[in-house]
Design a protein around this motif. Structure first.
Motif, PDB file in Angstrom:
ATOM      1  N   ARG A 235       0.829  -1.206   0.000  1.00 35.15           N
ATOM      2  CA  ARG A 235       0.000   0.000   0.000  1.00 35.15           C
ATOM      3  C   ARG A 235       0.866   1.259   0.000  1.00 35.15           C
ATOM      4  O   ARG A 235       0.601   2.209  -0.746  1.00 35.15           O
ATOM      5  CB  ARG A 235      -0.924  -0.023   1.231  1.00 35.15           C
ATOM      6  N   ARG A 236       1.910   1.239   0.807  1.00 35.29           N
ATOM      7  CA  ARG A 236       2.773   2.424   0.886  1.00 35.29           C
ATOM      8  C   ARG A 236       3.476   2.672  -0.443  1.00 35.29           C
ATOM      9  O   ARG A 236       3.583   3.807  -0.898  1.00 35.29           O
ATOM     10  CB  ARG A 236       3.801   2.240   1.998  1.00 35.29           C
ATOM     11  N   ALA A 237       3.955   1.589  -1.069  1.00 34.35           N
ATOM     12  CA  ALA A 237       4.632   1.742  -2.349  1.00 34.35           C
ATOM     13  C   ALA A 237       3.685   2.300  -3.402  1.00 34.35           C
ATOM     14  O   ALA A 237       4.035   3.230  -4.139  1.00 34.35           O
ATOM     15  CB  ALA A 237       5.209   0.401  -2.801  1.00 34.35           C
ATOM     16  N   ARG A 238       2.487   1.762  -3.464  1.00 28.25           N
ATOM     17  CA  ARG A 238       1.533   2.222  -4.479  1.00 28.25           C
ATOM     18  C   ARG A 238       1.176   3.694  -4.275  1.00 28.25           C
ATOM     19  O   ARG A 238       1.019   4.453  -5.231  1.00 28.25           O
ATOM     20  CB  ARG A 238       0.271   1.348  -4.444  1.00 28.25           C
ATOM     21  N   GLN A 239       1.046   4.107  -3.018  1.00 30.15           N
ATOM     22  CA  GLN A 239       0.762   5.512  -2.749  1.00 30.15           C
ATOM     23  C   GLN A 239       1.902   6.404  -3.224  1.00 30.15           C
ATOM     24  O   GLN A 239       1.675   7.465  -3.818  1.00 30.15           O
ATOM     25  CB  GLN A 239       0.528   5.712  -1.251  1.00 30.15           C
ATOM     26  N   ALA A 240       3.135   5.952  -2.973  1.00 30.10           N
ATOM     27  CA  ALA A 240       4.303   6.737  -3.395  1.00 30.10           C
ATOM     28  C   ALA A 240       4.377   6.833  -4.910  1.00 30.10           C
ATOM     29  O   ALA A 240       4.659   7.899  -5.469  1.00 30.10           O
ATOM     30  CB  ALA A 240       5.578   6.108  -2.834  1.00 30.10           C
ATOM     31  N   MET A 241       4.128   5.704  -5.597  1.00 26.47           N
ATOM     32  CA  MET A 241       4.194   5.701  -7.056  1.00 26.47           C
ATOM     33  C   MET A 241       3.112   6.599  -7.662  1.00 26.47           C
ATOM     34  O   MET A 241       3.378   7.342  -8.607  1.00 26.47           O
ATOM     35  CB  MET A 241       4.019   4.284  -7.619  1.00 26.47           C
ATOM     36  N   LYS A 242       1.904   6.504  -7.116  1.00 25.22           N
ATOM     37  CA  LYS A 242       0.810   7.319  -7.664  1.00 25.22           C
ATOM     38  C   LYS A 242       1.083   8.809  -7.478  1.00 25.22           C
ATOM     39  O   LYS A 242       0.903   9.609  -8.400  1.00 25.22           O
ATOM     40  CB  LYS A 242      -0.522   6.946  -7.005  1.00 25.22           C
ATOM     41  N   ALA A 243       1.513   9.187  -6.268  1.00 28.69           N
ATOM     42  CA  ALA A 243       1.773  10.595  -6.002  1.00 28.69           C
ATOM     43  C   ALA A 243       2.874  11.128  -6.913  1.00 28.69           C
ATOM     44  O   ALA A 243       2.771  12.235  -7.463  1.00 28.69           O
ATOM     45  CB  ALA A 243       2.171  10.779  -4.537  1.00 28.69           C
ATOM     46  N   ALA A 244       3.931  10.336  -7.111  1.00 26.24           N
ATOM     47  CA  ALA A 244       5.049  10.781  -7.952  1.00 26.24           C
ATOM     48  C   ALA A 244       4.632  10.878  -9.409  1.00 26.24           C
ATOM     49  O   ALA A 244       5.001  11.831 -10.111  1.00 26.24           O
ATOM     50  CB  ALA A 244       6.228   9.822  -7.797  1.00 26.24           C
ATOM     51  N   PHE A 245       3.858   9.911  -9.881  1.00 29.96           N
ATOM     52  CA  PHE A 245       3.432   9.945 -11.282  1.00 29.96           C
ATOM     53  C   PHE A 245       2.470  11.100 -11.525  1.00 29.96           C
ATOM     54  O   PHE A 245       2.588  11.806 -12.537  1.00 29.96           O
ATOM     55  CB  PHE A 245       2.771   8.621 -11.671  1.00 29.96           C
ATOM     56  N   ASP A 246       1.549  11.319 -10.601  1.00 30.29           N
ATOM     57  CA  ASP A 246       0.614  12.440 -10.745  1.00 30.29           C
ATOM     58  C   ASP A 246       1.372  13.765 -10.755  1.00 30.29           C
ATOM     59  O   ASP A 246       1.035  14.680 -11.522  1.00 30.29           O
ATOM     60  CB  ASP A 246      -0.408  12.435  -9.612  1.00 30.29           C
ATOM     61  N   TRP A 247       2.393  13.875  -9.912  1.00 30.95           N
ATOM     62  CA  TRP A 247       3.210  15.095  -9.896  1.00 30.95           C
ATOM     63  C   TRP A 247       3.915  15.267 -11.233  1.00 30.95           C
ATOM     64  O   TRP A 247       3.958  16.359 -11.785  1.00 30.95           O
ATOM     65  CB  TRP A 247       4.239  15.019  -8.765  1.00 30.95           C
ATOM     66  N   TRP A 248       4.471  14.187 -11.770  1.00 25.10           N
ATOM     67  CA  TRP A 248       5.195  14.264 -13.042  1.00 25.10           C
ATOM     68  C   TRP A 248       4.280  14.738 -14.171  1.00 25.10           C
ATOM     69  O   TRP A 248       4.703  15.520 -15.028  1.00 25.10           O
ATOM     70  CB  TRP A 248       5.800  12.908 -13.386  1.00 25.10           C
ATOM     71  N   LEU A 249       3.033  14.291 -14.175  1.00 18.86           N
ATOM     72  CA  LEU A 249       2.100  14.697 -15.225  1.00 18.86           C
ATOM     73  C   LEU A 249       1.892  16.211 -15.245  1.00 18.86           C
ATOM     74  O   LEU A 249       1.631  16.794 -16.304  1.00 18.86           O
ATOM     75  CB  LEU A 249       0.753  13.994 -15.032  1.00 18.86           C
ATOM     76  N   GLU A 250       2.009  16.852 -14.092  1.00 24.23           N
ATOM     77  CA  GLU A 250       1.804  18.292 -13.989  1.00 24.23           C
ATOM     78  C   GLU A 250       3.100  19.089 -14.086  1.00 24.23           C
ATOM     79  O   GLU A 250       3.071  20.310 -14.189  1.00 24.23           O
ATOM     80  CB  GLU A 250       1.118  18.630 -12.647  1.00 24.23           C
ATOM     81  N   TRP A 251       4.234  18.382 -14.041  1.00 27.74           N
ATOM     82  CA  TRP A 251       5.529  19.073 -13.950  1.00 27.74           C
ATOM     83  C   TRP A 251       5.891  19.717 -15.275  1.00 27.74           C
ATOM     84  O   TRP A 251       5.719  19.133 -16.333  1.00 27.74           O
ATOM     85  CB  TRP A 251       6.613  18.073 -13.541  1.00 27.74           C
ATOM     86  N   GLU A 252       6.425  20.913 -15.193  1.00 31.40           N
ATOM     87  CA  GLU A 252       6.846  21.633 -16.393  1.00 31.40           C
ATOM     88  C   GLU A 252       8.350  21.912 -16.379  1.00 31.40           C
ATOM     89  O   GLU A 252       8.833  22.758 -17.112  1.00 31.40           O
ATOM     90  CB  GLU A 252       6.077  22.961 -16.502  1.00 31.40           C
ATOM     91  N   GLY A 253       9.096  21.172 -15.566  1.00 31.41           N
ATOM     92  CA  GLY A 253      10.518  21.464 -15.401  1.00 31.41           C
ATOM     93  C   GLY A 253      11.439  20.382 -15.910  1.00 31.41           C
ATOM     94  O   GLY A 253      12.461  20.109 -15.292  1.00 31.41           O
ATOM     95  N   GLU A 254      11.100  19.764 -17.020  1.00 30.95           N
ATOM     96  CA  GLU A 254      11.937  18.660 -17.493  1.00 30.95           C
ATOM     97  C   GLU A 254      13.256  19.120 -18.082  1.00 30.95           C
ATOM     98  O   GLU A 254      14.007  18.332 -18.613  1.00 30.95           O
ATOM     99  CB  GLU A 254      11.150  17.782 -18.482  1.00 30.95           C
ATOM    100  N   GLY A 255      13.545  20.414 -17.959  1.00 34.31           N
ATOM    101  CA  GLY A 255      14.873  20.876 -18.310  1.00 34.31           C
ATOM    102  C   GLY A 255      15.872  20.646 -17.192  1.00 34.31           C
ATOM    103  O   GLY A 255      17.052  20.966 -17.335  1.00 34.31           O
ATOM    104  N   HIS A 256      15.414  20.089 -16.079  1.00 30.82           N
ATOM    105  CA  HIS A 256      16.324  19.801 -14.972  1.00 30.82           C
ATOM    106  C   HIS A 256      17.414  18.850 -15.454  1.00 30.82           C
ATOM    107  O   HIS A 256      17.123  17.873 -16.158  1.00 30.82           O
ATOM    108  CB  HIS A 256      15.554  19.179 -13.806  1.00 30.82           C
ATOM    109  N   PRO A 257      18.683  19.086 -15.077  1.00 26.70           N
ATOM    110  CA  PRO A 257      19.775  18.284 -15.624  1.00 26.70           C
ATOM    111  C   PRO A 257      19.716  16.800 -15.282  1.00 26.70           C
ATOM    112  O   PRO A 257      20.285  15.981 -16.001  1.00 26.70           O
ATOM    113  CB  PRO A 257      21.026  18.933 -15.017  1.00 26.70           C
ATOM    114  N   ARG A 258      19.021  16.443 -14.202  1.00 28.16           N
ATOM    115  CA  ARG A 258      18.954  15.038 -13.811  1.00 28.16           C
ATOM    116  C   ARG A 258      17.532  14.494 -13.923  1.00 28.16           C
ATOM    117  O   ARG A 258      17.191  13.496 -13.301  1.00 28.16           O
ATOM    118  CB  ARG A 258      19.487  14.876 -12.379  1.00 28.16           C
ATOM    119  N   SER A 259      16.701  15.113 -14.763  1.00 29.84           N
ATOM    120  CA  SER A 259      15.324  14.644 -14.900  1.00 29.84           C
ATOM    121  C   SER A 259      15.265  13.214 -15.416  1.00 29.84           C
ATOM    122  O   SER A 259      14.370  12.447 -15.038  1.00 29.84           O
ATOM    123  CB  SER A 259      14.524  15.570 -15.817  1.00 29.84           C
ATOM    124  N   LYS A 260      16.214  12.827 -16.270  1.00 29.47           N
ATOM    125  CA  LYS A 260      16.204  11.459 -16.804  1.00 29.47           C
ATOM    126  C   LYS A 260      16.458  10.423 -15.713  1.00 29.47           C
ATOM    127  O   LYS A 260      16.008   9.281 -15.819  1.00 29.47           O
ATOM    128  CB  LYS A 260      17.244  11.310 -17.912  1.00 29.47           C
TER     129      LYS A 260
END
Length: 317
Positions: A235-260
């Motif tokens: 449950r904890r892992a799934r919550q972490a994955m969902k929150a991170a993926f949802d954040w990524w969908l809204e993120w506009e900063g993929e110019g960050h040098p370590r985004s990959k």
């Protein structure tokens, strides 16, 4: 003593073929790194001058440049020409750290070089990043915490430093199972919560889960094949994955040098969670830029593991 020759170019590869390149998608860094292997340190000087106080970018560039076998030689050459150059001192420190970790140099010499660079550039977290990279493998808990605190005092959201501390904390293993209250999870959640809304540290809880898997697999407490374990299904892992993926969908900063780096960790997690559509979207965004971590965890071939996961994810959508 002459520096080693640059590595052979090798066979040409397809432009769309995945590749393990520490420079990631930084084309300027690729050019400067190639120049450094030929002794043209002035191109590195220009690159770093243009980098300015973008501390995440500067740290990324200097740690990659320092990994070249000839970097220490050319950094000393640069220092002879410009004895007061903080950039030259920091490049030398990063190079000596890499040599020490490879068993080709003194740990004490590398640590002293990091301290010397920090004196020349008191506002720059990069010399302390070198110290943290060194302390992660050779130092004490106190030395790691001191280096991390020095980095955060200069750049509170330092991406690479938080990844390193997450890896360090994940290695604290007690008992014969994973602890859902393990301090690495608390650290990652705290870092994600205190970071600005647009900070990629939002993905740090995903990194924490991958690092714990690495440690658990090394202790024989999880299967060497991530697909055969339930580490990503809690449950904890799934919550972490969902929150991170949802954040990524809204993120506009993929110019960050370590985004990959973050995208590789997130794709790895989504794939082993069984969320193929989400993993496929991440693989598309990663393109050819594969990072060894976390695909190499549990002693796997990173490139083969990435290619297999990508083919399965894309084939399922």
């Amino acid at each position: 003593m002459s520096p080693p020759p640059p590595p052979p170019l090798g066979r040409a590869r397809r432009k769309d073929a995945p590749v393990l390149s520490p420079s990631l998608d930084d084309a300027q860094l690729v050019t400067a790194a190639a120049a450094l292997t030929q002794g043209r340190w002035t191109e590195v000087r220009s690159l770093l001058a243009g980098t300015g106080a973008d501390w995440d970018l500067r740290g990324h560039r200097l740690t990659v440049l320092g990994a070249s076998p000839a970097s220490a030689h050319w950094a000393r050459d640069w220092q002879l020409a410009e004895p007061d150059s903080g950039d030259a001192a920091t490049l030398l420190a990063c190079a000596l750290v890499h040599l020490a970790l490879a068993g080709k140099g003194s740990i004490e010499t590398a640590a002293d070089a990091c301290k010397a660079a920090a004196v020349l550039l008191p506002e720059d977290p990069t010399p302390w990043l070198g110290a943290l990279i060194l302390a992660r493998r050779t130092g004490t808990v106190d030395e790691r915490e001191q280096a991390f605190d020095q980095i955060r005092a200069r750049h509170p959201d330092h991406h690479h430093a938080h990844h390193l501390m997450t890896a360090c904390l994940a290695e604290l293993q007690q008992g014969d199972r994973d602890d859902p209250l393990h301090q690495v999870y608390d650290f990652a959640a705290w870092a994600a919560e205190q970071a600005p809304a647009d900070s990629p540290l939002a993905v740090l809880p995903v990194i924490a889960h991958a690092e714990r898997y690495r440690v658990l697999a090394a202790h024989g407490l999880e299967p060497a094949d991530p697909a055969a374990c339930g580490h990503w299904a809690t449950r904890r892992a799934r919550q972490a994955m969902k929150a991170a993926f949802d954040w990524w969908l809204e993120w506009e900063g993929e110019g960050h040098p370590r985004s990959k780096v973050d995208l590789n960790f997130l794709a790895h997690a989504k794939f082993y969670e069984g969320r193929m559509a989400e993993a496929a979207a991440l693989f598309h965004r990663i393109g050819t830029h594969v990072t060894p971590e976390p695909w190499s965890y549990a002693e796997r071939d990173a490139l083969k593991a990435f290619k297999a996961a990508r083919a399965a994810a894309l084939g399922a959508t």
